[in-house]
Scaffold this active site. Structure first.
Site, PDB file in Angstrom:
ATOM      1  N   PHE A  62       6.190 -11.059  15.050  1.00 24.91           N
ATOM      2  CA  PHE A  62       4.748 -11.163  15.272  1.00 24.91           C
ATOM      3  C   PHE A  62       3.950 -11.397  13.993  1.00 24.91           C
ATOM      4  O   PHE A  62       2.748 -11.626  14.037  1.00 24.91           O
ATOM      5  CB  PHE A  62       4.209  -9.919  16.022  1.00 24.91           C
ATOM      6  N   GLY A  65       5.379 -12.141   6.023  1.00 28.74           N
ATOM      7  CA  GLY A  65       4.886 -11.913   4.663  1.00 28.74           C
ATOM      8  C   GLY A  65       5.417 -13.055   3.812  1.00 28.74           C
ATOM      9  O   GLY A  65       6.028 -14.000   4.323  1.00 28.74           O
ATOM     10  N   ILE A  70       8.201 -10.023  10.294  1.00 33.05           N
ATOM     11  CA  ILE A  70       7.962  -8.714  10.913  1.00 33.05           C
ATOM     12  C   ILE A  70       8.174  -8.841  12.427  1.00 33.05           C
ATOM     13  O   ILE A  70       7.561  -9.704  13.069  1.00 33.05           O
ATOM     14  CB  ILE A  70       6.520  -8.195  10.645  1.00 33.05           C
ATOM     15  N   LYS A  83      10.418  -4.827   9.364  1.00 33.54           N
ATOM     16  CA  LYS A  83      10.196  -5.861   8.339  1.00 33.54           C
ATOM     17  C   LYS A  83      11.560  -6.297   7.831  1.00 33.54           C
ATOM     18  O   LYS A  83      12.326  -5.480   7.314  1.00 33.54           O
ATOM     19  CB  LYS A  83       9.337  -5.284   7.219  1.00 33.54           C
ATOM     20  N   ASP A 182      -1.783  -3.083  -4.478  1.00 30.27           N
ATOM     21  CA  ASP A 182      -2.048  -4.275  -3.666  1.00 30.27           C
ATOM     22  C   ASP A 182      -2.931  -3.896  -2.479  1.00 30.27           C
ATOM     23  O   ASP A 182      -2.696  -4.329  -1.348  1.00 30.27           O
ATOM     24  CB  ASP A 182      -0.718  -4.881  -3.198  1.00 30.27           C
TER      25      ASP A 182
HETATM   26  N1  LIG Z   1       3.941  -1.415  11.106  1.00 25.36           N
HETATM   27  C1  LIG Z   1       3.217  -2.479  11.414  1.00 25.36           C
HETATM   28  N2  LIG Z   1       2.505  -2.511  12.546  1.00 25.36           N
HETATM   29  C2  LIG Z   1       1.754  -3.595  12.842  1.00 25.36           C
HETATM   30  N3  LIG Z   1       1.678  -4.700  12.069  1.00 25.36           N
HETATM   31  C3  LIG Z   1       2.377  -4.731  10.942  1.00 25.36           C
HETATM   32  C4  LIG Z   1       3.195  -3.634  10.548  1.00 25.36           C
HETATM   33  N4  LIG Z   1       3.771  -3.940   9.368  1.00 25.36           N
HETATM   34  C5  LIG Z   1       3.338  -5.166   9.048  1.00 25.36           C
HETATM   35  N5  LIG Z   1       2.501  -5.668   9.979  1.00 25.36           N
HETATM   36  C6  LIG Z   1       1.856  -6.991   9.966  1.00 25.36           C
HETATM   37  O1  LIG Z   1       2.625  -7.848   9.156  1.00 25.36           O
HETATM   38  C7  LIG Z   1       1.851  -8.323   8.037  1.00 25.36           C
HETATM   39  C8  LIG Z   1       2.751  -8.429   6.810  1.00 25.36           C
HETATM   40  O2  LIG Z   1       3.323  -7.145   6.545  1.00 25.36           O
HETATM   41  P1  LIG Z   1       3.607  -6.658   5.060  1.00 25.36           P
HETATM   42  O3  LIG Z   1       2.344  -6.849   4.251  1.00 25.36           O
HETATM   43  O4  LIG Z   1       4.215  -5.309   5.082  1.00 25.36           O
HETATM   44  O5  LIG Z   1       4.702  -7.728   4.619  1.00 25.36           O
HETATM   45  P2  LIG Z   1       5.013  -8.266   3.160  1.00 25.36           P
HETATM   46  O6  LIG Z   1       6.332  -8.936   3.207  1.00 25.36           O
HETATM   47  O7  LIG Z   1       4.865  -7.164   2.179  1.00 25.36           O
HETATM   48  O8  LIG Z   1       3.885  -9.316   2.944  1.00 25.36           O
HETATM   49  P3  LIG Z   1       3.354  -9.878   1.557  1.00 25.36           P
HETATM   50  O9  LIG Z   1       4.487  -9.849   0.586  1.00 25.36           O
HETATM   51  O10 LIG Z   1       2.917 -11.273   1.914  1.00 25.36           O
HETATM   52  O11 LIG Z   1       2.212  -8.956   1.173  1.00 25.36           O
HETATM   53  C9  LIG Z   1       0.692  -7.313   7.907  1.00 25.36           C
HETATM   54  O12 LIG Z   1      -0.468  -7.875   7.333  1.00 25.36           O
HETATM   55  C10 LIG Z   1       0.463  -6.924   9.365  1.00 25.36           C
HETATM   56  O13 LIG Z   1      -0.372  -7.874  10.000  1.00 25.36           O
END
Ligand SMILES: Nc1ncnc2c1ncn2[C@@H]1O[C@H](COP(=O)(O)OP(=O)(O)OP(=O)(O)O)[C@@H](O)[C@H]1O
Length: 346
Positions: A62, A65, A70, A83, A182
């Site tokens: 859904f 990143g 995710i 993730k 961040d």
């Molecule tokens: N536990 C959760 N419940 C609902 N949505 C989530 C959850 N974890 C992540 N998301 C969704 O997924 C998106 C990306 O998650 P996250 O920021 O943890 O990933 P990332 O790999 O660290 O991304 P980036 O490196 O681009 O910052 C979030 O902005 C959110 O919309």
């Protein structure tokens, strides 16, 4: 439940039991093959956080990143977000960086317990794929929510409630000696009753081990000037980012929308630029925002003080619905209320 399937079933190629499209099925297999050892479940590497993969039901992707996907899922009968981070074969440096980031994120998340911090459930490490399982927050990111609103339309009492949730989560994080680094609306997730939780600890660090911000991958629009300049930084970088988030809550806009992230970084550092505060912005908020995003980190308040100030606003608003119209920064009322908590050794 129709779009969920068991990892274990995939490894055994029980394709007929799932109602997935062929594309979805191939994608799922390509990711899950790393997480499921032939014919059995991964027991992890003995870490306390290791997921029992036989209990994991994985659903649709859904969100994404920069280096992750995710998925929704169910783990031990609980709604979760999974993730999945995959190391690129062709880039060894990035692969090593992602592994370190995963280890650090899990180590920090594992110890955190607070209503305004995302709850860690489990993780698994099976290079070149890692996964982090957390509670699922159905409301999505604060950024998504704000972008669905008309500019300047978020009611002040709601903005205040959301700000307090974030500040309380950040106060707890700092009390644990952790810098988020961040903080931005995309990393703030909405749960039930519009409760906000701080998420994404990928580049967080223990204050004592943060080092310099060299080669840093945070997001410029929310980043404190000392961090953009790759200088020594403290917890106060999160306070700066919180100032930008407060501005987002009041405007429902993207900071420095008319600039590229690099132009925004230049404007912040070289011209002391900040997003424009709307004329309708109550003094109570503009006063706090200006303190939070001060270019001098020493002048930014600690989260403890921010929470006290916001709590006093919430109390005042309850007593007097016109509070935001009548507030004067020099009234002393707010200062008196938070004085005992405001005085710190900072
Ligand atoms: N536990 C959760 N419940 C609902 N949505 C989530 C959850 N974890 C992540 N998301 C969704 O997924 C998106 C990306 O998650 P996250 O920021 O943890 O990933 P990332 O790999 O660290 O991304 P980036 O490196 O681009 O910052 C979030 O902005 C959110 O919309």
């Amino acid at each position: 439940m129709k779009n969920f399937y068991w990892f274990k079933q995939i490894s055994n190629n029980v394709k007929s039991e799932r109602r997935l499209s062929l594309g979805e099925y191939k994608r799922a297999v390509s990711w899950s093959k790393y997480l499921v050892s032939s014919g059995g479940e991964i027991k992890g590497e003995g870490e306390e956080w290791s997921a029992d993969m036989s209990q994991l039901l994985i659903g649709n992707k859904f969100a994404s990143g920069r280096h992750s996907r995710i998925y929704r899922g169910i783990y031990k009968q609980r709604d979760v977000a999974i993730k999945i981070i995959s190391q690129p074969e062709e880039d060894e440096n990035l692969a090593n960086f992602l592994e370190k980031q995963f280890i650090s994120e899990v180590a920090l998340l594992f110890h955190l317990r607070h209503p305004n911090i995302i709850t860690f459930v489990a993780a698994c490490k099976k290079p070149p794929v890692f996964c982090i399982i957390t509670e699922y927050l159905a409301g999505g990111s604060l950024r998504k929510y704000l972008h669905q609103q008309e500019p300047y339309s978020v009611p002040l009492n709601l903005a205040l409630k959301l700000a307090l949730d974030i500040a309380r989560g950040m106060q707890y994080l700092h009390s644990q000696g952790i810098l988020h680094r961040d903080l931005k609306s995309e990393n703030l997730l909405l749960g039930e009753d519009m409760c906000v939780k701080v998420a994404d600890f990928g580049i967080s660090c223990l204050e004592s081990q943060c080092g310099s911000a060299k080669g840093f991958t945070g997001t410029y629009r929310w980043m404190a000037p000392e961090m953009i300049k790759e200088k020594h930084h403290t917890k106060k970088v999160d306070v700066y980012s919180f100032g930008i988030v407060l501005w987002e809550l009041l405007t429902a806009l993207t900071p420095f929308d008319n600039m590229t992230p690099e132009q925004a970084a230049f404007a912040v550092c070289q011209k002391d630029a900040r997003p424009p505060l709307p004329s309708s912005c109550p003094l109570a908020f503009s006063h706090l925002i200006n303190r939070c995003w001060s270019s001098n980190p020493e002048k930014r308040p600690q989260f403890e003080e921010i929470v006290s100030i916001l709590e006093s606003y919430a109390e005042s608003l309850e007593e007097d619905p016109e509070f935001f119209k009548t507030y004067k920064p020099s009234s002393g009322r707010t200062i008196l209320r938070c004085l005992p908590k405001c005085i710190t050794a900072d």
